[in-house]
Design a protein around this motif. Structure first.
Motif, mmCIF file in Angstrom:
data_model
loop_
_atom_site.group_PDB
_atom_site.id
_atom_site.type_symbol
_atom_site.label_atom_id
_atom_site.label_comp_id
_atom_site.label_asym_id
_atom_site.label_seq_id
_atom_site.Cartn_x
_atom_site.Cartn_y
_atom_site.Cartn_z
ATOM 1 N N LEU A 211 0.838 -1.197 0.000
ATOM 2 C CA LEU A 211 0.000 0.000 0.000
ATOM 3 C C LEU A 211 0.873 1.248 0.000
ATOM 4 O O LEU A 211 1.945 1.271 0.609
ATOM 5 N N THR A 212 0.411 2.282 -0.664
ATOM 6 C CA THR A 212 1.118 3.555 -0.625
ATOM 7 C C THR A 212 0.967 4.163 0.770
ATOM 8 O O THR A 212 0.039 3.809 1.513
ATOM 9 N N PRO A 213 1.846 5.088 1.129
ATOM 10 C CA PRO A 213 1.698 5.748 2.430
ATOM 11 C C PRO A 213 0.321 6.405 2.611
ATOM 12 O O PRO A 213 -0.259 6.355 3.699
ATOM 13 N N VAL A 214 -0.212 6.983 1.552
ATOM 14 C CA VAL A 214 -1.530 7.619 1.639
ATOM 15 C C VAL A 214 -2.609 6.582 1.932
ATOM 16 O O VAL A 214 -3.482 6.793 2.788
ATOM 17 N N LYS A 215 -2.577 5.455 1.249
ATOM 18 C CA LYS A 215 -3.573 4.393 1.469
ATOM 19 C C LYS A 215 -3.476 3.852 2.895
ATOM 20 O O LYS A 215 -4.483 3.540 3.527
ATOM 21 N N ARG A 216 -2.260 3.741 3.413
ATOM 22 C CA ARG A 216 -2.073 3.269 4.786
ATOM 23 C C ARG A 216 -2.733 4.229 5.769
ATOM 24 O O ARG A 216 -3.454 3.813 6.671
#
Length: 84
Positions: free
Chosen positions: A40-45
């Motif tokens: 997952l991207t940092p934003v999705k996390r």
């Protein structure tokens, strides 16, 4: 709110995730460690954590939340570096 309340709410809403909570009142720092963050991207996390606290943020019960997320491997590397 107390840190243990934030932790309990997150644990009841996100499975297979380890949480470390610091802060007081309505300002908290959330550290989350989980295999589910892999890929997952940092934003999705962060969105995953924010979604779990959405009601508390909307009501003003939580005002400022900073989030750090790690996979178990990243967490192990981070703690190895900081413990030197």
């Amino acid at each position: 709110m107390q840190p243990q309340e934030v932790k309990a709410r997150l644990e009841s809403r996100i499975d297979d995730c380890e949480f470390h909570i610091q802060g007081e009142g309505c300002n908290f720092q959330v550290t989350a460690i989980s295999e589910r963050f892999e890929g997952l991207t940092p934003v999705k996390r962060q969105q995953l954590i924010y979604a779990a606290l959405g009601d508390e943020i909307a009501s003003g019960e939580l005002h400022a939340v900073s989030i750090r997320t790690y996979t178990p491997e990243q967490w192990a590397q981070n703690t190895a570096v900081t413990s030197r």
